[in-house]
Design an enzyme around this catalytic site. Structure first.
Site, mmCIF file in Angstrom:
data_model
loop_
_atom_site.group_PDB
_atom_site.id
_atom_site.type_symbol
_atom_site.label_atom_id
_atom_site.label_comp_id
_atom_site.label_asym_id
_atom_site.label_seq_id
_atom_site.Cartn_x
_atom_site.Cartn_y
_atom_site.Cartn_z
ATOM 1 N N GLY A 8 0.876 -1.247 -0.054
ATOM 2 C CA GLY A 8 -0.117 0.005 0.104
ATOM 3 C C GLY A 8 0.754 1.240 0.212
ATOM 4 O O GLY A 8 0.682 2.234 0.763
ATOM 5 N N GLY A 11 -0.453 5.024 -0.571
ATOM 6 C CA GLY A 11 -1.431 5.573 0.585
ATOM 7 C C GLY A 11 -0.853 6.651 1.434
ATOM 8 O O GLY A 11 0.462 6.738 1.144
ATOM 9 N N GLN A 12 -1.735 7.415 2.110
ATOM 10 C CA GLN A 12 -1.173 8.404 2.860
ATOM 11 C C GLN A 12 0.063 8.274 3.869
ATOM 12 O O GLN A 12 0.998 8.865 3.730
ATOM 13 C CB GLN A 12 -2.478 8.903 3.842
ATOM 14 N N ASP A 34 2.072 -1.770 -4.476
ATOM 15 C CA ASP A 34 0.658 -1.243 -4.354
ATOM 16 C C ASP A 34 -0.063 -1.887 -5.513
ATOM 17 O O ASP A 34 0.568 -2.373 -6.528
ATOM 18 C CB ASP A 34 0.798 0.151 -4.491
ATOM 19 N N ILE A 35 -1.303 -2.089 -5.389
ATOM 20 C CA ILE A 35 -2.244 -2.432 -6.434
ATOM 21 C C ILE A 35 -2.155 -1.656 -7.680
ATOM 22 O O ILE A 35 -2.323 -1.983 -8.775
ATOM 23 C CB ILE A 35 -3.829 -2.817 -5.933
ATOM 24 N N TYR A 142 -15.622 -0.453 9.010
ATOM 25 C CA TYR A 142 -14.028 -0.139 9.137
ATOM 26 C C TYR A 142 -13.761 -0.922 10.573
ATOM 27 O O TYR A 142 -12.755 -1.517 10.832
ATOM 28 C CB TYR A 142 -13.846 0.921 8.938
ATOM 29 N N ILE A 172 -4.697 11.082 10.598
ATOM 30 C CA ILE A 172 -3.390 11.375 10.345
ATOM 31 C C ILE A 172 -3.629 12.392 9.408
ATOM 32 O O ILE A 172 -4.075 12.613 8.427
ATOM 33 C CB ILE A 172 -2.507 10.277 9.768
#
Ligand code: SER
Length: 319
Positions: A8, A11-12, A34-35, A142, A172
């Site tokens: 990932g 991502g952030q 990553d995908i 989630y 974040i």
């Protein structure tokens, strides 16, 4: 120790964690995956593999070919998107973790970092200064996946001795990378909109307080926890870590110190209900005692960094 694999990477958190790890351990010790194949364009000097964490055979071959001993599993669907894509959220958030824990159980890798979230708490948890061992009855997709994930990590730790470490991240906040699909995303969007248009319409109500953290603190917490000697962590805990807690109206007030004509309006949507189910602040005494956690950014210091960081990015784009 072998290499460190980040799943990932676009991502952030992944975007910034890779750079921080490369600085400490060297670029050749980090593997990014990553995908999204475009994630490759964002990282110079670091080996990238396009990979879906749900493809367990590909994951194992990337790990073995690159002598990986540590995995940071950051691929997940966040809270807002998870409400829209219930099955995909469960599938990615659970089976991704399962695939990685299994590699650790079989001794293919030595250590795992898996992020949990303040979303494990729900309306029945204490709202303020929520303790590490508060009741966990999340009411979001989630949160349910993170709560189950914590139980799986604990199971693999106790039953198979898997060295898995975890933090319950709050919202974040960063200017280098944007979040995607979370409820706390407003606290990043607000800065971008304030600097671009001097106004922002917030999707959660003005007085809802949520736990938040500046990215530098989050990255440091992650690396510090992963660096602690195994013997210092006799039990699995997904650690509460706290830095700041604020509401939309409070962060708006801070922003007006820099942008006096900034205006915020409110148009709460389904994310307001998610925010209402979470703690407003959390207690992180155990992280402080067990591995010396200490935050460095409060709301004022973070606001300064966000404003100057976004401004300098805008200047680079326009020059
Ligand atoms: N930032 C996350 C979200 O809003 C919470 O961990 O989904």
């Amino acid at each position: 120790m072998g290499k460190k694999l980040i799943i990932g990477s676009s991502g952030q958190i992944g975007t910034e964690l890779i750079l921080a790890l490369a600085k400490i351990y060297g670029e050749d010790q980090i593997i990014a995956t990553d995908i999204n194949p475009k994630a490759k364009d964002e990282i110079d000097g670091i080996l990238f593999h396009q990979m879906d964490v749900l493809d367990v055979d590909h994951l194992e071959s990337v790990v073995k070919e690159n002598q990986v001993s540590e995995i940071y599993l950051l691929a997940a669907l966040l809270s807002a998107v998870s409400e829209q894509k219930i099955r995909s959220a469960w599938d990615l958030n659970m089976n991704g973790l399962f695939n990685v824990l299994e590699l650790a159980r079989r001794g293919v890798i030595e250590r795992v970092f898996w992020p949990s979230s303040i979303a494990v708490f729900g309306p029945s948890s204490p709202k303020k200064n929520t303790p590490q061992n508060a009741i966990l009855e999340p009411t979001t997709v989630y949160g349910i996946s993170k709560c189950a994930g914590e139980r799986w990590c604990d199971y693999y730790f106790k039953k198979f001795g898997v060295d898995v470490r975890s933090i319950r991240y709050p919202g974040i906040i960063s200017y280098k990378s944007k979040p995607g699909g979370g409820t706390t995303d407003y606290a990043v969007e607000i800065f971008h909109e304030a600097l671009a248009n001097s106004k922002y319409t917030c999707f959660i109500d003005q007085d809802i307080y949520l736990p938040m953290m500046y990215m530098d603190d989050a990255i440091r917490a992650t690396i510090e926890l992963m660096s602690v000697d195994k013997g210092m962590l006799p039990a699995f805990k997904s650690y509460n870590v706290s830095a700041e807690s604020f509401s939309p109206s409070e962060i708006a007030k801070e922003i007006t110190q820099f942008i006096p004509d900034f205006k915020i309006t409110y148009s709460p949507d389904f994310r307001n209900d998610i925010a209402l189910s979470w703690p407003s602040s959390i207690n992180d005494d155990e992280a402080r005692q067990d591995w010396g956690w200490q935050e460095q950014y409060d709301i004022k210091k973070m606001t300064e960094k966000m404003i100057s960081g976004i401004n300098s990015n805008l200047n680079v784009i326009s020059s």
